[in-house]
Design a protein around this motif. Structure first.
Motif, PDB file in Angstrom:
ATOM      1  N   UNK A 149       0.817  -1.218   0.000  1.00 49.09           N
ATOM      2  CA  UNK A 149       0.000   0.000   0.000  1.00 49.09           C
ATOM      3  C   UNK A 149       0.852   1.271   0.000  1.00 49.09           C
ATOM      4  N   UNK A 150       0.651   2.096  -0.985  1.00 51.90           N
ATOM      5  CA  UNK A 150       1.309   3.399  -1.035  1.00 51.90           C
ATOM      6  C   UNK A 150       2.771   3.359  -1.424  1.00 51.90           C
ATOM      7  N   UNK A 151       3.259   2.212  -1.922  1.00 52.69           N
ATOM      8  CA  UNK A 151       4.670   2.126  -2.273  1.00 52.69           C
ATOM      9  C   UNK A 151       4.870   2.222  -3.789  1.00 52.69           C
ATOM     10  N   UNK A 152       6.035   2.750  -4.176  1.00 57.98           N
ATOM     11  CA  UNK A 152       6.384   2.831  -5.594  1.00 57.98           C
ATOM     12  C   UNK A 152       6.635   1.421  -6.132  1.00 57.98           C
ATOM     13  N   UNK A 153       6.352   1.199  -7.430  1.00 54.42           N
ATOM     14  CA  UNK A 153       6.492  -0.142  -8.014  1.00 54.42           C
ATOM     15  C   UNK A 153       7.848  -0.784  -7.749  1.00 54.42           C
ATOM     16  N   UNK A 154       8.919   0.020  -7.805  1.00 51.66           N
ATOM     17  CA  UNK A 154      10.244  -0.566  -7.620  1.00 51.66           C
ATOM     18  C   UNK A 154      10.408  -1.093  -6.185  1.00 51.66           C
ATOM     19  N   UNK A 155       9.807  -0.387  -5.234  1.00 58.33           N
ATOM     20  CA  UNK A 155       9.867  -0.836  -3.847  1.00 58.33           C
ATOM     21  C   UNK A 155       9.011  -2.075  -3.639  1.00 58.33           C
ATOM     22  N   UNK A 156       7.885  -2.122  -4.354  1.00 58.51           N
ATOM     23  CA  UNK A 156       7.026  -3.309  -4.237  1.00 58.51           C
ATOM     24  C   UNK A 156       7.791  -4.540  -4.706  1.00 58.51           C
ATOM     25  N   UNK A 157       8.510  -4.383  -5.796  1.00 61.90           N
ATOM     26  CA  UNK A 157       9.310  -5.502  -6.309  1.00 61.90           C
ATOM     27  C   UNK A 157      10.340  -5.941  -5.268  1.00 61.90           C
ATOM     28  N   UNK A 158      10.997  -4.948  -4.678  1.00 59.20           N
ATOM     29  CA  UNK A 158      12.021  -5.251  -3.674  1.00 59.20           C
ATOM     30  C   UNK A 158      11.423  -6.010  -2.482  1.00 59.20           C
ATOM     31  N   UNK A 159      10.269  -5.504  -2.056  1.00 58.52           N
ATOM     32  CA  UNK A 159       9.598  -6.101  -0.909  1.00 58.52           C
ATOM     33  C   UNK A 159       9.171  -7.539  -1.218  1.00 58.52           C
ATOM     34  N   UNK A 160       8.614  -7.726  -2.418  1.00 60.77           N
ATOM     35  CA  UNK A 160       8.143  -9.073  -2.768  1.00 60.77           C
ATOM     36  C   UNK A 160       9.303 -10.044  -2.952  1.00 60.77           C
ATOM     37  N   UNK A 161      10.449  -9.533  -3.371  1.00 60.02           N
ATOM     38  CA  UNK A 161      11.626 -10.402  -3.405  1.00 60.02           C
ATOM     39  C   UNK A 161      11.976 -10.886  -2.007  1.00 60.02           C
ATOM     40  N   UNK A 162      11.857  -9.975  -1.058  1.00 59.88           N
ATOM     41  CA  UNK A 162      12.105 -10.364   0.332  1.00 59.88           C
ATOM     42  C   UNK A 162      11.090 -11.409   0.784  1.00 59.88           C
ATOM     43  N   UNK A 163       9.806 -11.227   0.393  1.00 62.23           N
ATOM     44  CA  UNK A 163       8.775 -12.206   0.782  1.00 62.23           C
ATOM     45  C   UNK A 163       9.113 -13.589   0.232  1.00 62.23           C
ATOM     46  N   UNK A 164       9.633 -13.611  -1.022  1.00 62.58           N
ATOM     47  CA  UNK A 164      10.017 -14.898  -1.620  1.00 62.58           C
ATOM     48  C   UNK A 164      11.082 -15.576  -0.765  1.00 62.58           C
ATOM     49  N   UNK A 165      12.059 -14.775  -0.334  1.00 50.71           N
ATOM     50  CA  UNK A 165      13.129 -15.346   0.501  1.00 50.71           C
ATOM     51  C   UNK A 165      12.594 -15.832   1.839  1.00 50.71           C
ATOM     52  N   UNK A 166      11.692 -15.020   2.409  1.00 48.25           N
ATOM     53  CA  UNK A 166      11.109 -15.412   3.700  1.00 48.25           C
ATOM     54  C   UNK A 166      10.380 -16.743   3.552  1.00 48.25           C
ATOM     55  N   UNK A 167       9.676 -16.890   2.426  1.00 47.68           N
ATOM     56  CA  UNK A 167       8.960 -18.127   2.152  1.00 47.68           C
ATOM     57  C   UNK A 167       9.936 -19.283   1.973  1.00 47.68           C
ATOM     58  N   UNK A 168      11.014 -19.031   1.235  1.00 46.66           N
ATOM     59  CA  UNK A 168      12.002 -20.093   1.002  1.00 46.66           C
ATOM     60  C   UNK A 168      12.667 -20.537   2.302  1.00 46.66           C
ATOM     61  N   UNK A 169      12.736 -19.610   3.269  1.00 48.57           N
ATOM     62  CA  UNK A 169      13.323 -19.955   4.567  1.00 48.57           C
ATOM     63  C   UNK A 169      12.361 -20.795   5.411  1.00 48.57           C
ATOM     64  N   UNK A 170      11.196 -21.098   4.849  1.00 48.44           N
ATOM     65  CA  UNK A 170      10.306 -22.032   5.528  1.00 48.44           C
ATOM     66  C   UNK A 170       9.112 -21.426   6.230  1.00 48.44           C
ATOM     67  N   UNK A 171       8.896 -20.108   6.032  1.00 49.46           N
ATOM     68  CA  UNK A 171       7.723 -19.502   6.666  1.00 49.46           C
ATOM     69  C   UNK A 171       6.497 -19.643   5.765  1.00 49.46           C
TER      70      UNK A 171
END
Lengths: 295, 234
Positions: free
Chosen positions: B162-184
């Protein structure tokens, strides 16, 4: 201003600061003006009185026990009277606080060893000794009070900025629900807040007794109001603001009384004039930040 | 892992959730899509114990959690990163992260701090700054990092883009992918369906307190409802 008046102002300011912190911490978290806080302060004097005269304890032991009992009272009041109303409208909480205040005063009135008549607070010799400093006669209490208050205030700052529960207190004051989402037990943090605020009021109450030894059920009311004013002037919810506000008010009061002794009966008028002035010019107080509406 | 069955929530007289049932299997990323006021946040708040449902069951690893205190639910491993970031503006970045592990006493706190700093290196640079002085994107990263510090096995994310620029959304979702890969396991609430469906395996669509569509990602992406209302296609 001569040196004697300076110490008088410093002493009074320290006492207001010690009481004001309890108001401001509770307000910061619960948005509640804890009307019973002045009476908690009053009770501390009576605990010393009971310990010293009734149980024949040494003065220092009575004082230490008084701080512990007063802190326990603060904890119990929150637990019994305020916590059940956590989600009730603010006005219910405010009225409960007024009721709590009256209850505490009347407990003193009905206690056979206290009653409605004035008692003498026991003062130890080291507090009332008088010595000379730069040609002025200074009572030891006017040195002890700022020193003890400074130690307490530094201890409080350590607690708030260097310990986990202190961090919790600062977090909960900005966002209670987010603090809860961190898995923190908010009830516990609130209990600690009341314990710390009441313990500081107890130190204030005991030192107040050493300075002004008259003990009666209603002695907490006026100092309570003045300290609350100090909290507002400093910026309600802000601990450092409460300290500054306490000193500003204490000094202002002494300067007024010292320069216009004939009008000393108007000291409360001066204090509340300062309050009105701040509410008009800078309603968020010295340290207060402008309130942001939550979107 | 998390089963929500027939959840009914009322706010005063308003029937905010009208029988929501969702299932989040262990190790998955599930998304809850919908417009403002659809009941997404209410669903998460009810899971966290901040709102009491009038009817319905929520079980986590087989144990019912309705009626438990929020602090208890967090210690069981469900952690929510709330909408609007809700970081502590007066606390430093470092202190915000320490607030995240308030309920923890285990010795792995240090390691987790290192881990969130590797996910969001910018937070490390700014660890002494007050949270309120960060930019919106950094605040969102801090909010996610803080939630991670609570050691979630199930992470609830409420509108992180919410309220973030597209480039930041991409960055954030990359982090979510990693968090998921770490088993969450992640339950992701979004209005931004495109972003959400880029990582979710399964999704639900909420409208005015009801689930109007659900299915695996591919099915949702090709469904008319989602294409028209949430992806702006067709």
């Amino acid at each position: 201003m001569d040196i004697q008046q300076f110490f008088n102002g410093l002493t009074l300011g320290s006492l207001y600061a010690l009481i004001a912190i309890g108001y401001t911490m509770v307000y910061g978290i619960l948005r509640l003006i804890n009307f019973a806080h002045g009476d908690i302060f009053m009770f501390a004097g009576y605990w010393v009185f009971f310990g010293y005269f009734l149980f024949k304890l040494p003065w220092w032991a009575a004082a230490v026990l008084s701080v512990i009992f007063t802190a326990a009272m603060g904890w119990a009041i929150e637990r019994v009277a305020y916590r059940p109303l956590r989600n009730a409208p603010r006005i219910s909480l405010l009225i409960t606080a007024i009721g709590m205040s009256l209850l505490l005063e009347h407990i003193i009135i009905v206690l056979p060893w206290a009653g409605g008549i004035q008692k003498q607070f026991p003062r130890p010799d080291f507090m009332i000794r008088i010595f000379e400093l730069g040609g002025a006669r200074i009572q030891a209490v006017t040195i002890w009070v700022p020193v003890i208050a400074a130690v307490c205030l530094l201890g409080l700052l350590y607690l708030l900025y260097r310990t986990k529960v202190g961090r919790g207190m600062r977090a909960i004051a900005t966002d209670m629900e987010a603090t809860e989402l961190m898995g923190a037990d908010i009830n516990r943090i609130i209990s600690y807040t009341f314990i710390v605020g009441s313990a500081l009021a107890a130190v204030g109450g005991i030192l107040w007794g050493c300075r002004y030894p008259a003990l009666r059920f209603d002695i907490g009311i006026i100092p309570g109001w003045r300290a609350f004013t100090a909290a507002v002037v400093g910026g309600i919810g802000n601990v450092i603001g409460a300290m500054i506000g306490g000193f500003v008010l204490g000094m202002a009061e002494i300067i007024f009384v010292a320069t216009l002794p004939a009008y000393s009966g108007y000291r409360d008028a001066v204090i509340f004039a300062i309050l009105i002035l701040f509410l008009l010019v800078k309603p968020t107080g010295i340290m207060g930040k402008p309130l942001k509406e939550k979107v | 892992m998390l089963e929500v069955k027939d959840l009914h929530v009322y706010y005063g007289g308003i029937h905010a959730l009208q029988g929501i049932s969702i299932s989040v299997p262990e190790g998955s990323v599930v998304t809850l899509l919908g417009a403002n006021g659809a009941g997404k946040t209410t669903t998460l708040r009810t899971i966290m114990g901040l709102v009491r449902p009038r009817v319905g069951e929520i079980t986590y690893r087989g144990k019912p959690i309705v009626g438990l205190r929020t602090s208890r639910i967090v210690r069981m491993g469900i952690v929510m990163c709330p909408e609007g970031r809700r970081i502590f503006p007066d606390l430093t970045v470092w202190e915000n992260l320490l607030m995240g592990c308030y309920a923890r006493t285990d010795p792995e706190i240090e390691r987790d701090l290192e881990w969130v700093f590797s996910l969001f290196p910018r937070l490390k640079e700014r660890r002494r700054q007050a949270g309120g002085t960060l930019s919106g994107g950094e605040q969102q990263m801090l909010a996610v990092a803080r939630a991670l510090m609570a050691k979630p096995t199930l992470l609830l994310l409420d509108e992180p883009s919410l309220g973030l620029a597209p480039v930041l959304i991409t960055e954030l979702y990359n982090a979510f992918r990693q968090i998921h890969q770490e088993g969450r396991t992640i339950l992701l609430v979004e209005q931004n369906a495109r972003a959400a469906l880029s990582i979710a395996e399964y999704g639900y669509v909420l409208e005015t307190g009801r689930i109007v569509a659900e299915g695996p990602k591919d099915e949702l992406v090709s469904s008319d409802l989602v294409r028209k209302a949430y992806l702006g296609i067709g």
